[in-house]
Design a protein around this motif. Structure first.
Motif, PDB file in Angstrom:
ATOM      1  N   THR A 146       0.802  -1.221   0.000  1.00 32.82           N
ATOM      2  CA  THR A 146       0.000   0.000   0.000  1.00 32.82           C
ATOM      3  C   THR A 146       0.836   1.272   0.000  1.00 32.82           C
ATOM      4  O   THR A 146       0.386   2.318  -0.491  1.00 32.82           O
ATOM      5  CB  THR A 146      -0.932   0.018   1.230  1.00 32.82           C
ATOM      6  N   ALA A 147       2.031   1.218   0.577  1.00 31.67           N
ATOM      7  CA  ALA A 147       2.902   2.394   0.652  1.00 31.67           C
ATOM      8  C   ALA A 147       4.305   1.904   0.974  1.00 31.67           C
ATOM      9  O   ALA A 147       4.497   0.783   1.469  1.00 31.67           O
ATOM     10  CB  ALA A 147       2.416   3.377   1.713  1.00 31.67           C
ATOM     11  N   LEU A 148       5.285   2.752   0.708  1.00 36.40           N
ATOM     12  CA  LEU A 148       6.684   2.382   0.937  1.00 36.40           C
ATOM     13  C   LEU A 148       7.428   3.570   1.520  1.00 36.40           C
ATOM     14  O   LEU A 148       7.464   4.651   0.929  1.00 36.40           O
ATOM     15  CB  LEU A 148       7.344   1.971  -0.382  1.00 36.40           C
ATOM     16  N   ALA A 149       8.025   3.387   2.706  1.00 39.17           N
ATOM     17  CA  ALA A 149       8.881   4.403   3.310  1.00 39.17           C
ATOM     18  C   ALA A 149      10.302   3.863   3.386  1.00 39.17           C
ATOM     19  O   ALA A 149      10.508   2.700   3.766  1.00 39.17           O
ATOM     20  CB  ALA A 149       8.383   4.784   4.701  1.00 39.17           C
ATOM     21  N   LEU A 150      11.259   4.675   3.023  1.00 36.05           N
ATOM     22  CA  LEU A 150      12.664   4.275   2.965  1.00 36.05           C
ATOM     23  C   LEU A 150      13.471   5.163   3.896  1.00 36.05           C
ATOM     24  O   LEU A 150      13.426   6.392   3.781  1.00 36.05           O
ATOM     25  CB  LEU A 150      13.191   4.408   1.533  1.00 36.05           C
ATOM     26  N   ILE A 151      14.194   4.545   4.831  1.00 37.79           N
ATOM     27  CA  ILE A 151      14.999   5.282   5.795  1.00 37.79           C
ATOM     28  C   ILE A 151      16.467   4.957   5.551  1.00 37.79           C
ATOM     29  O   ILE A 151      16.871   3.800   5.623  1.00 37.79           O
ATOM     30  CB  ILE A 151      14.616   4.915   7.240  1.00 37.79           C
ATOM     31  N   ALA A 152      17.245   5.976   5.207  1.00 39.39           N
ATOM     32  CA  ALA A 152      18.692   5.792   4.974  1.00 39.39           C
ATOM     33  C   ALA A 152      18.948   4.586   4.082  1.00 39.39           C
ATOM     34  O   ALA A 152      19.675   3.660   4.438  1.00 39.39           O
ATOM     35  CB  ALA A 152      19.421   5.637   6.304  1.00 39.39           C
ATOM     36  N   THR A 153      18.356   4.620   2.904  1.00 39.23           N
ATOM     37  CA  THR A 153      18.387   3.467   1.996  1.00 39.23           C
ATOM     38  C   THR A 153      19.370   3.695   0.852  1.00 39.23           C
ATOM     39  O   THR A 153      19.190   4.618   0.044  1.00 39.23           O
ATOM     40  CB  THR A 153      16.979   3.224   1.416  1.00 39.23           C
ATOM     41  N   PRO A 154      20.392   2.852   0.717  1.00 38.40           N
ATOM     42  CA  PRO A 154      21.309   2.983  -0.424  1.00 38.40           C
ATOM     43  C   PRO A 154      20.709   2.377  -1.682  1.00 38.40           C
ATOM     44  O   PRO A 154      20.089   1.317  -1.641  1.00 38.40           O
ATOM     45  CB  PRO A 154      22.536   2.193   0.037  1.00 38.40           C
ATOM     46  N   TRP A 155      20.902   3.053  -2.806  1.00 35.21           N
ATOM     47  CA  TRP A 155      20.452   2.529  -4.100  1.00 35.21           C
ATOM     48  C   TRP A 155      21.467   2.835  -5.196  1.00 35.21           C
ATOM     49  O   TRP A 155      21.876   1.974  -5.956  1.00 35.21           O
ATOM     50  CB  TRP A 155      19.082   3.095  -4.480  1.00 35.21           C
ATOM     51  N   LEU A 316      12.085  12.201  13.115  1.00 39.28           N
ATOM     52  CA  LEU A 316      11.783  11.046  12.260  1.00 39.28           C
ATOM     53  C   LEU A 316      10.513  10.318  12.668  1.00 39.28           C
ATOM     54  O   LEU A 316       9.641  10.075  11.844  1.00 39.28           O
ATOM     55  CB  LEU A 316      12.958  10.073  12.232  1.00 39.28           C
ATOM     56  N   TRP A 317      10.377   9.952  13.938  1.00 40.10           N
ATOM     57  CA  TRP A 317       9.218   9.162  14.347  1.00 40.10           C
ATOM     58  C   TRP A 317       7.904   9.857  14.000  1.00 40.10           C
ATOM     59  O   TRP A 317       7.013   9.244  13.395  1.00 40.10           O
ATOM     60  CB  TRP A 317       9.234   8.909  15.853  1.00 40.10           C
ATOM     61  N   GLU A 318       7.785  11.116  14.412  1.00 39.52           N
ATOM     62  CA  GLU A 318       6.512  11.815  14.218  1.00 39.52           C
ATOM     63  C   GLU A 318       6.202  12.068  12.742  1.00 39.52           C
ATOM     64  O   GLU A 318       5.076  11.788  12.288  1.00 39.52           O
ATOM     65  CB  GLU A 318       6.495  13.108  15.033  1.00 39.52           C
ATOM     66  N   PRO A 319       7.143  12.585  11.938  1.00 43.90           N
ATOM     67  CA  PRO A 319       6.841  12.729  10.504  1.00 43.90           C
ATOM     68  C   PRO A 319       6.527  11.393   9.821  1.00 43.90           C
ATOM     69  O   PRO A 319       5.643  11.328   8.957  1.00 43.90           O
ATOM     70  CB  PRO A 319       8.122  13.350   9.934  1.00 43.90           C
ATOM     71  N   LEU A 320       7.235  10.331  10.195  1.00 38.87           N
ATOM     72  CA  LEU A 320       6.955   9.016   9.612  1.00 38.87           C
ATOM     73  C   LEU A 320       5.552   8.552   9.984  1.00 38.87           C
ATOM     74  O   LEU A 320       4.806   8.042   9.130  1.00 38.87           O
ATOM     75  CB  LEU A 320       7.991   8.001  10.095  1.00 38.87           C
ATOM     76  N   SER A 321       5.171   8.726  11.235  1.00 41.35           N
ATOM     77  CA  SER A 321       3.843   8.325  11.676  1.00 41.35           C
ATOM     78  C   SER A 321       2.751   9.068  10.911  1.00 41.35           C
ATOM     79  O   SER A 321       1.769   8.466  10.439  1.00 41.35           O
ATOM     80  CB  SER A 321       3.700   8.583  13.180  1.00 41.35           C
ATOM     81  N   LEU A 322       2.924  10.370  10.773  1.00 40.91           N
ATOM     82  CA  LEU A 322       1.927  11.160  10.043  1.00 40.91           C
ATOM     83  C   LEU A 322       1.837  10.737   8.584  1.00 40.91           C
ATOM     84  O   LEU A 322       0.745  10.610   8.011  1.00 40.91           O
ATOM     85  CB  LEU A 322       2.271  12.651  10.141  1.00 40.91           C
ATOM     86  N   TRP A 323       2.987  10.496   7.960  1.00 35.96           N
ATOM     87  CA  TRP A 323       2.988  10.096   6.547  1.00 35.96           C
ATOM     88  C   TRP A 323       2.337   8.723   6.376  1.00 35.96           C
ATOM     89  O   TRP A 323       1.548   8.524   5.453  1.00 35.96           O
ATOM     90  CB  TRP A 323       4.410  10.074   6.010  1.00 35.96           C
ATOM     91  N   SER A 325       0.078   7.303   8.249  1.00 37.41           N
ATOM     92  CA  SER A 325      -1.371   7.423   8.444  1.00 37.41           C
ATOM     93  C   SER A 325      -2.046   7.984   7.201  1.00 37.41           C
ATOM     94  O   SER A 325      -3.102   7.499   6.773  1.00 37.41           O
ATOM     95  CB  SER A 325      -1.661   8.327   9.652  1.00 37.41           C
ATOM     96  N   ARG A 326      -1.429   8.987   6.603  1.00 33.09           N
ATOM     97  CA  ARG A 326      -1.994   9.586   5.393  1.00 33.09           C
ATOM     98  C   ARG A 326      -1.901   8.634   4.205  1.00 33.09           C
ATOM     99  O   ARG A 326      -2.879   8.457   3.466  1.00 33.09           O
ATOM    100  CB  ARG A 326      -1.247  10.887   5.083  1.00 33.09           C
ATOM    101  N   ALA A 327      -0.737   8.005   4.015  1.00 32.45           N
ATOM    102  CA  ALA A 327      -0.533   7.167   2.839  1.00 32.45           C
ATOM    103  C   ALA A 327      -1.372   5.911   2.856  1.00 32.45           C
ATOM    104  O   ALA A 327      -1.821   5.430   1.816  1.00 32.45           O
ATOM    105  CB  ALA A 327       0.940   6.816   2.718  1.00 32.45           C
ATOM    106  N   THR A 328      -1.603   5.346   4.056  1.00 35.46           N
ATOM    107  CA  THR A 328      -2.358   4.103   4.125  1.00 35.46           C
ATOM    108  C   THR A 328      -3.853   4.314   4.230  1.00 35.46           C
ATOM    109  O   THR A 328      -4.624   3.369   4.116  1.00 35.46           O
ATOM    110  CB  THR A 328      -1.890   3.260   5.333  1.00 35.46           C
ATOM    111  N   SER A 329      -4.268   5.580   4.432  1.00 30.69           N
ATOM    112  CA  SER A 329      -5.695   5.871   4.473  1.00 30.69           C
ATOM    113  C   SER A 329      -6.220   6.381   3.150  1.00 30.69           C
ATOM    114  O   SER A 329      -7.425   6.605   2.983  1.00 30.69           O
ATOM    115  CB  SER A 329      -5.968   6.922   5.557  1.00 30.69           C
ATOM    116  N   GLY A 330      -5.285   6.586   2.194  1.00 30.81           N
ATOM    117  CA  GLY A 330      -5.689   7.096   0.885  1.00 30.81           C
ATOM    118  C   GLY A 330      -5.870   8.596   0.867  1.00 30.81           C
ATOM    119  O   GLY A 330      -6.300   9.179  -0.119  1.00 30.81           O
ATOM    120  N   GLY A 331      -5.494   9.233   1.998  1.00 32.79           N
ATOM    121  CA  GLY A 331      -5.658  10.683   2.083  1.00 32.79           C
ATOM    122  C   GLY A 331      -4.459  11.446   1.592  1.00 32.79           C
ATOM    123  O   GLY A 331      -3.468  10.895   1.172  1.00 32.79           O
TER     124      GLY A 331
END
Length: 331
Positions: A146-155, A316-323, A325-331
Motif C-alpha cells: 500500500t505504501a513504501l517508506a525508505l529510511i537511509a536506503t542505499p540505491w 523522524l518518528w513523528e513525521p513518519l507516523s503522520l505520513w 497514516s496519510r498514505a495508508t488511508s488514501g488521504g
C-alpha cells in the motif's frame, strides 16, 4: 585505526581507550522481551507489535539485528508507533545455516521477504531501513504493497565516495578467502567495514564515553546501542558477494541492472506512495546514494541517531507516523 586518528595526541588515545574499557566492563540491562511471532518463512519471522490500524511491515538490514527499531523501553520506534493508529510488524532474519551459504541478497527477498508479505494475510505498507530499504524496494516492485517508506536506503552505490568503494573492495579481497572456508562473512568483519566508513566518529564516541559516569542513563544507552552494533548473525557468502561485488562495486541497482525474481527493479516505476528519509550527515548511507523517488525528508542526523537519538522522535518518528497514516488511508 585509533593510532591513525590520534597520531601525536596521546591524551585522545588514552581517553578513547578508557571509553573502550568502560564499555567492555559495563553492567548490561535486559533487552526488551521479543514480541509474538505472526508468520515464518524459513529462518525468518515477523514479530507483531500490536496496535490497531493498517499493518506496517518494517524491513531491517541483513547486517546487525533488527533490535535497533526496538532498542529499549524509551527508544522503541515500533512500540511507540503501536500507540499511534498503526500495527507495526518487524522482520527478524534469523541466523543462516550451512545449507544457505550461497543465498544472495536477492535470494533473501525471494525466499523470505516475499513469502512473509504473503503470509500476513492483509495489505501491508513497507518501511525499509538501510539495506532493508533496498530490499523493500524490490518487494514493493513485486507485490501490491500500500505504501513504501525508505529510511537511509542505499540505491545508487556508484555515488559512494571512491575512497569508500576502494576500501570496501579491499576488505572483500581480504575477507573473501575466509568466506569460502566458513560459508559466511562474520559480523566482526562487517563491523570493521563500518568503522572504516567513519573512523573519526568511531574514535570520538569512545572518547566521549570515557568521560561519563557509568550510572548515567546516557552511558547505559551508549552501551546498549554499541552492543547492538557489535552483534548480529553473519552474512551468507552469497549475500556478502552480492553486496560487495554487485552492489558496491558494480552498482547494479543504480545502473538499472539489478534483478530480483527475474525482474529488473526500478524504483521510478513504483506506483504506490513513497517517502524517502535521508541524512545529510550520514557516512554509512550518504544522501547522494539514496534512490531519489517520492516525497523526501532530509535530516542532519546520523545513520543510527535518526532512529534512536535524542532528536529522533521529533525529526523522524513523528513525521513518519503522520505520513504512514496519510498514505495508508488514501488521504
Amino acid at each position: 585505526m585509533l593510532r591513525s586518528e590520534t597520531t601525536g595526541q596521546p591524551d585522545r588515545t588514552a581517553a578513547a581507550l578508557k571509553g573502550l574499557r568502560l564499555y567492555q566492563q559495563a553492567d548490561r540491562t535486559a533487552a526488551p522481551v521479543p514480541m509474538p511471532v505472526l508468520a515464518r518463512a524459513g529462518r525468518a519471522s515477523v514479530r507483531d507489535y500490536g496496535g490497531a490500524g493498517p499493518a506496517i511491515l518494517f524491513v531491517p538490514s541483513l547486517i546487525n539485528p533488527p533490535d535497533v527499531l526496538d532498542i529499549d523501553g524509551e527508544r522503541s520506534l515500533l512500540r511507540w508507533l503501536a500507540t499511534r493508529g498503526v500495527r507495526p510488524l518487524l522482520i527478524d532474519w534469523g541466523s543462516p545455516d550451512a545449507a544457505e551459504n550461497d543465498l544472495t541478497v536477492a535470494g533473501h527477498i525471494e525466499t523470505m521477504l516475499l513469502p512473509l508479505i504473503d503470509a500476513i494475510g492483509e495489505p501491508v505498507a513497507l518501511v525499509g531501513y538501510c539495506l532493508g530499504g533496498t530490499m523493500a524496494i524490490a518487494a514493493a516492485a513485486l507485490r501490491p504493497v500500500t505504501a513504501l517508506a525508505l529510511i537511509a536506503t542505499p540505491w545508487r552505490f556508484g555515488d559512494y565516495p571512491d575512497s569508500t568503494r576502494d576500501a570496501l573492495a579491499d576488505l572483500w579481497r581480504t575477507a573473501e578467502p575466509a568466506t569460502a572456508t566458513l560459508g559466511v562473512l562474520p559480523m566482526e568483519i562487517l563491523q570493521a567495514a563500518f568503522w572504516r566508513l567513519d573512523p573519526e566518529r568511531t574514535v570520538t564516541k569512545y572518547e566521549a564515553h570515557g568521560s561519563r559516569d557509568p550510572d548515567d542513563p546516557q552511558s547505559q544507552a551508549f552501551v546498549r546501542l554499541e552492543d547492538w552494533a557489535n552483534d548480529g548473525p553473519p552474512l551468507t557468502r552469497g549475500a556478502a558477494r552480492e553486496l560487495f561485488l554487485d552492489l558496491f562495486a558494480g552498482d547494479r541497482p543504480g545502473k538499472g541492472t539489478w534483478r530480483v525474481a527475474g525482474t529488473i527493479i526500478d524504483p521510478a516505476k513504483l506506483a504506490m506512495p513513497v517517502l524517502e528519509i535521508a541524512s545529510t550527515t550520514d557516512h554509512i548511507v550518504p544522501a547522494a546514494t539514496t534512490p531519489g523517488v517520492g516525497e523526501r525528508i532530509d535530516l542532519a542526523l546520523g545513520h543510527v541517531g535518526m532512529i534512536v537519538g535524542g532528536r529522533a522522535k521529533t525529526n523522524l518518528w513523528e513525521p513518519l507516523s503522520l505520513w504512514l497514516s496519510r498514505a495508508t488511508s488514501g488521504g
